[in-house]
Scaffold this motif. Structure first.
Motif, short mmCIF file in Angstrom:
data_model
loop_
_atom_site.label_atom_id
_atom_site.label_comp_id
_atom_site.label_asym_id
_atom_site.label_seq_id
_atom_site.Cartn_x
_atom_site.Cartn_y
_atom_site.Cartn_z
N ALA A 299 0.03 -6.73 -0.69
CA ALA A 299 0.18 -5.55 0.17
C ALA A 299 1.22 -5.82 1.25
CB ALA A 299 -1.16 -5.21 0.82
N LYS A 300 1.23 -7.04 1.78
CA LYS A 300 2.21 -7.40 2.81
C LYS A 300 3.62 -7.38 2.22
CE LYS A 300 3.02 -11.65 4.46
NZ LYS A 300 2.73 -12.99 5.00
N LYS A 301 3.77 -7.91 1.00
CA LYS A 301 5.08 -7.93 0.33
C LYS A 301 5.56 -6.52 0.06
CE LYS A 301 6.26 -11.70 0.46
NZ LYS A 301 7.51 -12.25 0.80
N ARG A 302 4.63 -5.66 -0.36
CA ARG A 302 4.97 -4.27 -0.67
C ARG A 302 5.47 -3.58 0.58
NH1 ARG A 302 0.77 -3.34 -4.00
NH2 ARG A 302 -0.56 -2.65 -2.29
N ALA A 303 4.79 -3.81 1.69
CA ALA A 303 5.19 -3.20 2.96
C ALA A 303 6.57 -3.72 3.38
CB ALA A 303 4.16 -3.51 4.04
N GLN A 304 6.79 -5.02 3.19
CA GLN A 304 8.10 -5.60 3.55
C GLN A 304 9.20 -4.99 2.70
OE1 GLN A 304 7.72 -9.85 3.04
NE2 GLN A 304 6.96 -10.13 5.13
N ARG A 305 8.93 -4.84 1.40
CA ARG A 305 9.93 -4.25 0.50
C ARG A 305 10.26 -2.83 0.93
NH1 ARG A 305 7.17 -6.57 -3.82
NH2 ARG A 305 6.15 -4.61 -4.35
N MET A 306 9.26 -2.11 1.38
CA MET A 306 9.50 -0.71 1.78
C MET A 306 10.31 -0.63 3.06
SD MET A 306 6.26 1.59 0.75
CE MET A 306 4.82 0.64 1.15
N LEU A 307 10.23 -1.66 3.88
CA LEU A 307 10.93 -1.61 5.16
C LEU A 307 12.34 -2.20 5.10
CD1 LEU A 307 7.96 -2.66 7.46
CD2 LEU A 307 9.01 -0.42 7.35
N GLU A 308 12.54 -3.18 4.24
CA GLU A 308 13.85 -3.84 4.24
C GLU A 308 14.93 -2.93 3.67
OE1 GLU A 308 13.05 -7.73 2.62
OE2 GLU A 308 12.02 -8.03 4.54
N PRO A 309 16.08 -2.88 4.32
CA PRO A 309 17.14 -1.96 3.88
C PRO A 309 17.56 -2.18 2.42
CG PRO A 309 17.76 -3.04 5.93
CD PRO A 309 16.48 -3.65 5.49
#
Lengths: 165, 101
Positions: B78-88
């Motif tokens: 879930a943390k990785k998914r959130a990071q992927r969604m935020l990173e340009p």
């Protein structure tokens, strides 16, 4: 929120909410097989009780009475604070108490005999008449809790003072 | 009262057991973050990790209850998914399509 209850403490003694009259208490509802959340909240509560230094009783009510029997609670809770009271009982006795506290709980991730319990993670501040004064979510860190509880205790003492006049 | 194993307290849920589990968990996810290998091994709940983290994975699975392993794997995903969604570079959303002039 809250109400009369009669459950078993970690020594197997029957305990009811009236046994806590005369003291403030903090109630947390969780379970011992909890990966992270409950230990964190219980450490926070222990720290708050230690900082307050007054007579406030930490109480843990299990959301998993099938596994959290009196022995389990005794071993688990004494690591956090010697004064922690753990309450359990038959699931049919515990469940109505959880409902009285509007606590959400749900068995999940069942793997043979093991499972997790999704649950709401609130700290209930109960006054000397076991009335729920405030419900604190997990976003309150221990300093914020100490401040908020002190404020409520002072307010209650002031009100009692004016009523006595 | 309660479970048939009353008197049997699972040590993995007590303080020392939890601490050992968290340590093994942190070592495993640290390996996953720092490894340059391709994620070819399967954890639980769809988690993939590189084969050079096999040893720390085995430790993690040994020190923690299986429901906890799944919980931490799920949390990591879930943390990785959130990071992927935020990173340009990796987030989805409006893209600039070059227009013909």
């Amino acid at each position: 929120v809250g109400g009369p209850f009669s459950l078993l403490d970690q020594s197997g003694k029957v305990v009811s909410n009236s046994d806590f009259f005369g003291k403030w208490s903090l109630i947390y509802i969780g379970y011992t097989h909890c990966p992270e959340d409950c230990p964190r909240q219980l450490e926070k509560i222990a720290s708050v009780v230690h900082q307050l230094g007054k007579s406030i009783v930490p109480i843990f009510i299990t959301a998993d009475p099938e596994r959290d029997n009196t022995v389990q609670l005794k071993h688990y809770l004494r690591e956090f604070h010697p004064g922690f009271v753990g309450l359990t009982g038959k699931p049919s006795d515990v469940r109505p108490v959880l409902w009285k506290f509007r606590a959400f709980f749900r068995k999940t991730d069942e793997d043979r005999s093991d499972y997790l319990v999704e649950h709401s993670s609130n700290v209930y501040l109960m006054n000397t008449k076991m009335e729920c004064i405030k419900v604190f979510g997990p976003e309150y860190h221990d300093k914020a809790l100490v401040d908020a509880i002190t404020k409520e205790m002072t307010k209650a003492a002031a009100m009692e003072g004016t009523q006595a006049l | 009262m309660g479970s048939a194993a009353s008197g049997d307290v699972d040590a993995k849920v007590l303080a020392a057991g939890r601490s050992a589990c968290y340590k093994a968990r942190d070592a495993f996810f640290q390996c996953v973050e720092s490894s340059k290998g391709a994620a070819t091994e399967s954890g639980t709940v769809g988690l993939l990790y590189p084969s050079d983290c096999k040893h720390s994975r085995a430790q993690f699975e040994k020190m923690c209850r299986s429901t906890w392993v799944r919980h931490f794997d799920r949390q990591h995903c879930a943390k990785k998914r959130a990071q992927r969604m935020l990173e340009p570079e990796t987030r989805s959303g409006p893209i600039n399509i070059p227009q013909a002039t």
